[in-house]
Design an enzyme around this catalytic site. Sequence first.
Site, mmCIF file in Angstrom:
data_model
loop_
_atom_site.group_PDB
_atom_site.id
_atom_site.type_symbol
_atom_site.label_atom_id
_atom_site.label_comp_id
_atom_site.label_asym_id
_atom_site.label_seq_id
_atom_site.Cartn_x
_atom_site.Cartn_y
_atom_site.Cartn_z
ATOM 1 N N LYS A 243 0.812 -1.224 0.000
ATOM 2 C CA LYS A 243 0.000 0.000 0.000
ATOM 3 C C LYS A 243 0.841 1.268 0.000
ATOM 4 O O LYS A 243 0.395 2.327 -0.446
ATOM 5 C CB LYS A 243 -0.895 0.013 1.238
ATOM 6 C CG LYS A 243 -2.012 -1.017 1.212
ATOM 7 C CD LYS A 243 -3.194 -0.523 0.403
ATOM 8 C CE LYS A 243 -4.363 -1.486 0.463
ATOM 9 N NZ LYS A 243 -5.469 -1.041 -0.412
ATOM 10 N N SER B 89 1.380 -9.639 -0.482
ATOM 11 C CA SER B 89 0.967 -8.239 -0.437
ATOM 12 C C SER B 89 1.157 -7.570 0.910
ATOM 13 O O SER B 89 1.303 -6.350 0.969
ATOM 14 C CB SER B 89 -0.491 -8.120 -0.886
ATOM 15 O OG SER B 89 -1.293 -9.043 -0.175
#
Lengths: 301, 301
Positions: free
Chosen positions: A43, A286
């Site tokens: 992110k 991720s």
Amino acid sequence: MITLSDVRAAATVIAPHVVRTPLLPFGRGWLKPENLQPVGAFKLRGALNALARLENRANGVVAYSSGNHAQAVAFAARLHGVPAVIVMPDNTPPVKVEATRALGAEVHVVGITERVERAQALVAERGAALIPPFDHPDVIAGQGTIGLEIVEDLPDVGVVVVPMSGGGLISGVATAVKSLRPDVRVVGAEPALAADIAESLARGELVRWDPFRRAETVADALRDEPSELTWSHISKYVDDVVTVSEDEIHRAMTDLVRRARLVAEPSGAVAVAAAAKLGEGVAVVSGGNVDPALLARLLAA
Amino acid sequence: MITLSDVRAAATVIAPHVVRTPLLPFGRGWLKPENLQPVGAFKLRGALNALARLENRANGVVAYSSGNHAQAVAFAARLHGVPAVIVMPDNTPPVKVEATRALGAEVHVVGITERVERAQALVAERGAALIPPFDHPDVIAGQGTIGLEIVEDLPDVGVVVVPMSGGGLISGVATAVKSLRPDVRVVGAEPALAADIAESLARGELVRWDPFRRAETVADALRDEPSELTWSHISKYVDDVVTVSEDEIHRAMTDLVRRARLVAEPSGAVAVAAAAKLGEGVAVVSGGNVDPALLARLLAA
């Protein structure tokens, strides 16, 4: 829709501040360990790009998130000397609230139904800019830099496996990979319990699942759903979806500890579980912000 | 003693087969995560360089080790299509014996006092070459490539913190770092329970501790002692030693999981614990092959 040149521009902007994650051999495939980024998740790439490209950021930025986007925006804002306000729902684990405050952000804890409203009110009151978690071209372009790096490091890549939720990550990665190498297969990975995009692609139109239904998966960062913007990228670029069970997610988490010495949160292991079923591919890990007690239970089992 | 050019030559030899590990920001310092190498430890670098430089390797290679060197030699031998025989003591955890066999090596399990003798007998019988865990210039030069990468990635590095046992890792890293940048401080890290090198440097001569005394630390890969060759590098290049308690090692392991999303074995966390005491520095995370049950206990505590 974003283009390869948007992703290339993002790469230049964020390069000084992100880790250039290596590809790690893993079974018959590879891992792209984005859990090694400073805030523990990919992110950071999108948040950094979005913030850097804001024209008027003097009044600060606002984000609403209970998860990795909160810390990513707080980190990016601190780096650029910009005030950040993060609105978090009151079911956020206290450790995440503290971590976001420790990055210098002002945190507002509100009831889960009020978070969008509160964020919009803050934007209006302060003249601040909202940085959404995925529904923004600059955020998507930032995440796409992962795709550039994969193609650069592994020119003969065949399959890239990417977790899907709101779709910002796969939209960016798929744009980069398919623009450079249209022959590479881009495969989305979803928990079977939150497989709304698999159903959407099968039907050829965006299908919406009840949020309470999507919330059943342990992969708490994959309970969102695409926007029109991310759906347009997904429906254009994604070749296939592999769904995985909760057991397969847990097994991928322990495999990552034992065989790759990496800590992944459940959502961060979903693409690894999907790649294991495919028997090939570069899997994007991720994120790694897992509750240590959950990891302890899985490792002891 | 080895030189910078030996290390540079090793870097060229091993580059296609090792992970170019990034530096990861961690607190006020950095991590060099060698636990991300294919066999989970830096040992792969030295084993690959030594094997590649063997003039006559047709008859295979022999190593004795219960730990990461075993898998490193097995991996390197398989890569070069050379037969490998690994002699392991009978107190080696079965999982490590299996992992070494899975890499294609022939494993001989013998009583701990017989391992050197058996390895030498195999060398004589088969005309194979022995690859020692640290007492060899090619092994040391391979490990030194970590030092090259640190200086390349962080030109203004001030302190490098490296775990010490047999001394192969720090001999190589210190040679590279000090040759390129004599002003950088190279600090060795040892468990207080196996601090024979700290005592040796304080006295200015190589002091030998009883092996049973050194074996008390949880850092099972740091129970060896320097050879004359590694001592000559250590006494020339190492500026200082920081010793750490068993509790500090355990705390560094859980810190790495929580804050860096990395799995380290106890020995792999020793330099991280030492850097935490210094409040700065690049800490080499030397390995990640930890018993999952131990990690589970630490995370649950």
